[in-house]
Structure formats: C-alpha cells, structure tokens
Scaffold this motif. Sequence first.
Motif, PDB file in Angstrom:
ATOM      1  N   ILE A 175       0.843  -1.215   0.000  1.00 54.62           N
ATOM      2  CA  ILE A 175       0.000   0.000   0.000  1.00 54.62           C
ATOM      3  C   ILE A 175       0.867   1.249   0.000  1.00 54.62           C
ATOM      4  CG2 ILE A 175      -1.696   1.328   1.308  1.00 54.62           C
ATOM      5  CD1 ILE A 175      -2.830  -1.349   2.312  1.00 54.62           C
ATOM      6  N   SER A 176       1.915   1.228   0.834  1.00 51.19           N
ATOM      7  CA  SER A 176       2.814   2.385   0.909  1.00 51.19           C
ATOM      8  C   SER A 176       3.523   2.606  -0.425  1.00 51.19           C
ATOM      9  CB  SER A 176       3.853   2.172   2.017  1.00 51.19           C
ATOM     10  OG  SER A 176       3.231   1.991   3.271  1.00 51.19           O
ATOM     11  N   GLY A 177       3.987   1.500  -1.039  1.00 47.25           N
ATOM     12  CA  GLY A 177       4.664   1.599  -2.328  1.00 47.25           C
ATOM     13  C   GLY A 177       3.742   2.112  -3.418  1.00 47.25           C
ATOM     14  N   TYR A 178       2.474   1.673  -3.367  1.00 51.01           N
ATOM     15  CA  TYR A 178       1.482   2.118  -4.353  1.00 51.01           C
ATOM     16  C   TYR A 178       1.244   3.622  -4.244  1.00 51.01           C
ATOM     17  CZ  TYR A 178      -3.017   2.327  -6.819  1.00 51.01           C
ATOM     18  OH  TYR A 178      -4.040   2.629  -7.670  1.00 51.01           O
ATOM     19  N   VAL A 179       1.078   4.093  -3.017  1.00 52.22           N
ATOM     20  CA  VAL A 179       0.856   5.529  -2.780  1.00 52.22           C
ATOM     21  C   VAL A 179       2.087   6.336  -3.189  1.00 52.22           C
ATOM     22  CG1 VAL A 179       0.445   7.284  -1.011  1.00 52.22           C
ATOM     23  CG2 VAL A 179      -0.809   5.121  -0.922  1.00 52.22           C
ATOM     24  N   LEU A 180       3.277   5.841  -2.847  1.00 50.34           N
ATOM     25  CA  LEU A 180       4.511   6.540  -3.201  1.00 50.34           C
ATOM     26  C   LEU A 180       4.698   6.601  -4.712  1.00 50.34           C
ATOM     27  CD1 LEU A 180       7.170   7.859  -2.360  1.00 50.34           C
ATOM     28  CD2 LEU A 180       8.182   5.567  -2.215  1.00 50.34           C
ATOM     29  N   HIS A 181       4.373   5.498  -5.389  1.00 50.97           N
ATOM     30  CA  HIS A 181       4.490   5.464  -6.850  1.00 50.97           C
ATOM     31  C   HIS A 181       3.543   6.492  -7.484  1.00 50.97           C
ATOM     32  CE1 HIS A 181       5.363   2.650 -10.488  1.00 50.97           C
ATOM     33  NE2 HIS A 181       5.284   3.909 -10.860  1.00 50.97           N
ATOM     34  N   LEU A 182       2.308   6.551  -6.985  1.00 51.64           N
ATOM     35  CA  LEU A 182       1.353   7.545  -7.485  1.00 51.64           C
ATOM     36  C   LEU A 182       1.851   8.968  -7.239  1.00 51.64           C
ATOM     37  CD1 LEU A 182      -2.066   5.971  -6.383  1.00 51.64           C
ATOM     38  CD2 LEU A 182      -1.254   6.304  -8.732  1.00 51.64           C
ATOM     39  N   LEU A 183       2.480   9.179  -6.079  1.00 52.97           N
ATOM     40  CA  LEU A 183       3.016  10.500  -5.753  1.00 52.97           C
ATOM     41  C   LEU A 183       4.140  10.883  -6.706  1.00 52.97           C
ATOM     42  CD1 LEU A 183       3.102  12.946  -3.862  1.00 52.97           C
ATOM     43  CD2 LEU A 183       4.658  11.655  -2.377  1.00 52.97           C
ATOM     44  N   LEU A 222       6.607   6.034 -14.894  1.00 56.88           N
ATOM     45  CA  LEU A 222       6.049   7.187 -14.186  1.00 56.88           C
ATOM     46  C   LEU A 222       5.248   8.090 -15.111  1.00 56.88           C
ATOM     47  CD1 LEU A 222       9.172   8.144 -12.019  1.00 56.88           C
ATOM     48  CD2 LEU A 222       7.160   6.861 -11.291  1.00 56.88           C
ATOM     49  N   ASP A 223       4.803   7.539 -16.236  1.00 52.20           N
ATOM     50  CA  ASP A 223       4.081   8.372 -17.200  1.00 52.20           C
ATOM     51  C   ASP A 223       2.577   8.090 -17.229  1.00 52.20           C
ATOM     52  OD1 ASP A 223       4.226   5.880 -18.260  1.00 52.20           O
ATOM     53  OD2 ASP A 223       5.253   6.441 -20.124  1.00 52.20           O
ATOM     54  N   ASN A 224       2.117   7.142 -16.400  1.00 49.37           N
ATOM     55  CA  ASN A 224       0.693   6.814 -16.372  1.00 49.37           C
ATOM     56  C   ASN A 224       0.333   6.246 -15.002  1.00 49.37           C
ATOM     57  OD1 ASN A 224      -1.878   5.428 -16.751  1.00 49.37           O
ATOM     58  ND2 ASN A 224      -1.515   5.663 -18.949  1.00 49.37           N
ATOM     59  N   PRO A 225      -0.765   6.729 -14.375  1.00 52.24           N
ATOM     60  CA  PRO A 225      -1.153   6.232 -13.043  1.00 52.24           C
ATOM     61  C   PRO A 225      -1.389   4.725 -12.987  1.00 52.24           C
ATOM     62  CG  PRO A 225      -2.353   8.233 -13.570  1.00 52.24           C
ATOM     63  CD  PRO A 225      -1.624   7.830 -14.819  1.00 52.24           C
ATOM     64  N   ILE A 226      -1.809   4.126 -14.120  1.00 51.15           N
ATOM     65  CA  ILE A 226      -2.048   2.682 -14.138  1.00 51.15           C
ATOM     66  C   ILE A 226      -0.754   1.926 -13.859  1.00 51.15           C
ATOM     67  CG2 ILE A 226      -2.772   0.731 -15.576  1.00 51.15           C
ATOM     68  CD1 ILE A 226      -4.671   2.572 -17.030  1.00 51.15           C
ATOM     69  N   ILE A 235       3.494 -12.873 -12.537  1.00 51.96           N
ATOM     70  CA  ILE A 235       4.434 -12.099 -13.356  1.00 51.96           C
ATOM     71  C   ILE A 235       3.785 -11.712 -14.681  1.00 51.96           C
ATOM     72  CG2 ILE A 235       6.577 -12.254 -14.682  1.00 51.96           C
ATOM     73  CD1 ILE A 235       7.762 -13.879 -12.390  1.00 51.96           C
ATOM     74  N   VAL A 236       3.057 -12.653 -15.272  1.00 51.16           N
ATOM     75  CA  VAL A 236       2.348 -12.369 -16.529  1.00 51.16           C
ATOM     76  C   VAL A 236       1.273 -11.313 -16.290  1.00 51.16           C
ATOM     77  CG1 VAL A 236       0.863 -13.324 -18.333  1.00 51.16           C
ATOM     78  CG2 VAL A 236       2.798 -14.658 -17.493  1.00 51.16           C
ATOM     79  N   ILE A 237       0.535 -11.424 -15.179  1.00 50.70           N
ATOM     80  CA  ILE A 237      -0.509 -10.448 -14.864  1.00 50.70           C
ATOM     81  C   ILE A 237       0.097  -9.067 -14.648  1.00 50.70           C
ATOM     82  CG2 ILE A 237      -2.218  -9.759 -13.133  1.00 50.70           C
ATOM     83  CD1 ILE A 237      -2.839 -12.705 -12.714  1.00 50.70           C
ATOM     84  N   ARG A 238       1.236  -9.034 -13.949  1.00 49.39           N
ATOM     85  CA  ARG A 238       1.899  -7.751 -13.727  1.00 49.39           C
ATOM     86  C   ARG A 238       2.316  -7.119 -15.050  1.00 49.39           C
ATOM     87  NH1 ARG A 238       7.442  -7.155 -10.282  1.00 49.39           N
ATOM     88  NH2 ARG A 238       8.184  -8.356 -12.076  1.00 49.39           N
ATOM     89  N   ARG A 239       2.711  -7.968 -15.990  1.00 47.75           N
ATOM     90  CA  ARG A 239       3.081  -7.471 -17.314  1.00 47.75           C
ATOM     91  C   ARG A 239       1.861  -6.903 -18.031  1.00 47.75           C
ATOM     92  NH1 ARG A 239       6.458 -11.879 -20.069  1.00 47.75           N
ATOM     93  NH2 ARG A 239       4.430 -12.714 -20.697  1.00 47.75           N
ATOM     94  N   VAL A 240       0.693  -7.484 -17.765  1.00 49.32           N
ATOM     95  CA  VAL A 240      -0.549  -6.979 -18.360  1.00 49.32           C
ATOM     96  C   VAL A 240      -0.791  -5.532 -17.925  1.00 49.32           C
ATOM     97  CG1 VAL A 240      -3.069  -7.173 -18.326  1.00 49.32           C
ATOM     98  CG2 VAL A 240      -1.674  -9.216 -18.644  1.00 49.32           C
ATOM     99  N   PHE A 241      -0.575  -5.267 -16.637  1.00 55.08           N
ATOM    100  CA  PHE A 241      -0.764  -3.901 -16.135  1.00 55.08           C
ATOM    101  C   PHE A 241       0.216  -2.930 -16.791  1.00 55.08           C
ATOM    102  CE2 PHE A 241      -2.667  -6.096 -12.348  1.00 55.08           C
ATOM    103  CZ  PHE A 241      -3.932  -5.537 -12.498  1.00 55.08           C
ATOM    104  N   LYS A 242       1.423  -3.410 -17.070  1.00 52.83           N
ATOM    105  CA  LYS A 242       2.406  -2.562 -17.749  1.00 52.83           C
ATOM    106  C   LYS A 242       1.908  -2.196 -19.144  1.00 52.83           C
ATOM    107  CE  LYS A 242       7.132  -2.487 -19.519  1.00 52.83           C
ATOM    108  NZ  LYS A 242       8.390  -3.247 -19.724  1.00 52.83           N
ATOM    109  N   HIS A 243       1.373  -3.201 -19.868  1.00 52.86           N
ATOM    110  CA  HIS A 243       0.863  -2.946 -21.219  1.00 52.86           C
ATOM    111  C   HIS A 243      -0.380  -2.057 -21.190  1.00 52.86           C
ATOM    112  CE1 HIS A 243       3.772  -5.548 -22.999  1.00 52.86           C
ATOM    113  NE2 HIS A 243       3.303  -6.647 -22.441  1.00 52.86           N
ATOM    114  N   LEU A 244      -1.193  -2.215 -20.155  1.00 53.90           N
ATOM    115  CA  LEU A 244      -2.396  -1.391 -20.033  1.00 53.90           C
ATOM    116  C   LEU A 244      -2.062   0.094 -19.967  1.00 53.90           C
ATOM    117  CD1 LEU A 244      -4.780  -3.301 -17.589  1.00 53.90           C
ATOM    118  CD2 LEU A 244      -5.341  -2.503 -19.881  1.00 53.90           C
ATOM    119  N   SER A 245      -0.956   0.412 -19.302  1.00 55.09           N
ATOM    120  CA  SER A 245      -0.569   1.819 -19.148  1.00 55.09           C
ATOM    121  C   SER A 245      -0.056   2.415 -20.456  1.00 55.09           C
ATOM    122  CB  SER A 245       0.513   1.950 -18.074  1.00 55.09           C
ATOM    123  OG  SER A 245       1.710   1.306 -18.473  1.00 55.09           O
TER     124      SER A 245
END
Length: 300
Positions: free
Chosen positions: A33-41, A59-63, A103-113
Amino acid sequence: MLKNEKRFDYFYKMLLSERTRKSSESVIVFISISGYVLHLLLIALVDLKILKLTNASLLDNPIAAIYTPFSFILIYEVYLLVYYLPKSTSIYIGKQYEIITLIVIRRVFKHLSKLEFTTDWFKVKEDLQFMYDLMATVILFFLIFIFYKLNQKKEVKTERNEKEALEIVEFRRTKTIIAMILVPIILVISTFSLSRWVYESFFSITELVDNIKDVNKVFFDDFFTVLILVDVLLLLISFLYTDKFNKVIRNSGFIISTILIKLSFGIDGLLNNILIVVAVLFGVVILAIHNLYDKIEAHA
C-alpha cells in the motif's frame, strides 16, 4: 543433540512458523500500500514537472503504479513457496506456477498503461503482447486450478497412509533445513535485485539504462535458477527414502517444468507465453499420471 534440536526449533519459528507467515503477510500488505501511494506521488510530481528523473517509463501513467504493489506481492509469494516446501512438494510446485502467472498479470498492467487503440491493433507489437498475456493468464489460471484439484485428491491419500511413516518425517525435516537456508538467500537476492533495478531505472545516467533487463526478469531469473538447483538436490535426496518409479518421474517432471519456466525469461513475445503455458501444462499432466499410478498401487 538436545542443543541442536533447540537451535533447529528456534530458526524454524523465526523463519517458517505460522506466526512468521502471518507477520510477513501483514508487513507485505503495508509495504504494498505504501509503495502504491509513493508510486502515485512520484507520477504526480513528474507530471507536474516538479521532479525530473533520467528514465521515467514507469512514471508516465497512473495505471503503471499497480506495478509496485504487485512486485511486493510477488516477493511474498516467493516466501510462501519456501514456506510450503517442507509441507508438500506439489503445493511448492503450485506456488511456482502462481508466481509465473502473477508475473504475466503484472506485465498486463504494464501494457495497459501504454495501450493504444488504433486501426493497426494487430500490427503493434505491444498491443499483440497484451493480448497474448491476457490469453495466457486465463489458461494458466485454469491449469493451476486443475493442478490443485489433482493435488487435493493426492493429499487425502497421503494423510491416511504416510503421515506416520518415519522416512517421510525425516525427508520433511531435510526439506525444512533446506527451506530455512533458502529464506536468507532469497532475501539477499531480492534486496540486491530491487536496489539495482530502482537505481538503473530512475537514477542511472549511464548506458546501463538502455540495456537494463526487463523488470519482469529482475530477481526471478536468478530465483528460478536457485529453485532448479534445490529441486535437483531434493530429487537426489528423495532416493534415500523412496525408489518408486512414479515418485521419481513426478519429481523429475517438476524439475523440467521449473527449467522451462526459467528459460521463458530469456524469450520475448508469443514464444514466452507458449513456453510458460507448456511448463505448467507439463506439470499438470505429470501430476495426473502420477495419481493414476497411486490408484493402481492402492488396488494392487
């Protein structure tokens, strides 16, 4: 002898006990949670031109911020894999399959952004990879379900027939010792890999930035190499306790499955997804055939 037992119990409680597992889960949730908030910041600061970083691809897209909590969840899954190593070989392998799926799902989020909806959808490499990852995720999710379903039937039999067997108790103790050794090794590898990746991704001004490994390969390439070494060691040790053909083939098949997963980190595109799916499918088939052997022996 008594002193060694106390030392064993101390390290077990510190590294692999149920209490440690629950504490680790709470810590990982907090860090995620802390990392997510920091990344958004950081994304907000970069977007407002308040902060300038050398390489801000994440760092170019909130997703893209979803990447951070998933990374920490993956580290916790690695701990769970080690946690289940002494308890069940099949669950230990299942955790490997869960990790590669995440790992594959995490890659999906990368492509989504970075997804682009254009008329050339099937010509854009990143868009095609997004579709491959989506399909692979569904297939892997289903295969893992089958794997645990097969393992559930096997575990019932194991509890009835082998729980009190001395050789099984001794083998589990050996696996526990190996698991306790693995915990600090994984901690060192993960700390080094994460620190190096953060530096090279956001702060390095050298050519290393252009040659940096794919973030999905950070830590896990080395981690699965360690797993292969551990699996081979366990296979050799298992010969001291059993020479049953189906057990040997099952454990050998699981090693092959782990090697295929490891090889997938060196391949990109559709072939990467195919290799991962084949690795998990191979493990599922091996476990299914192993269970059939157990049924034949039970009725013999």
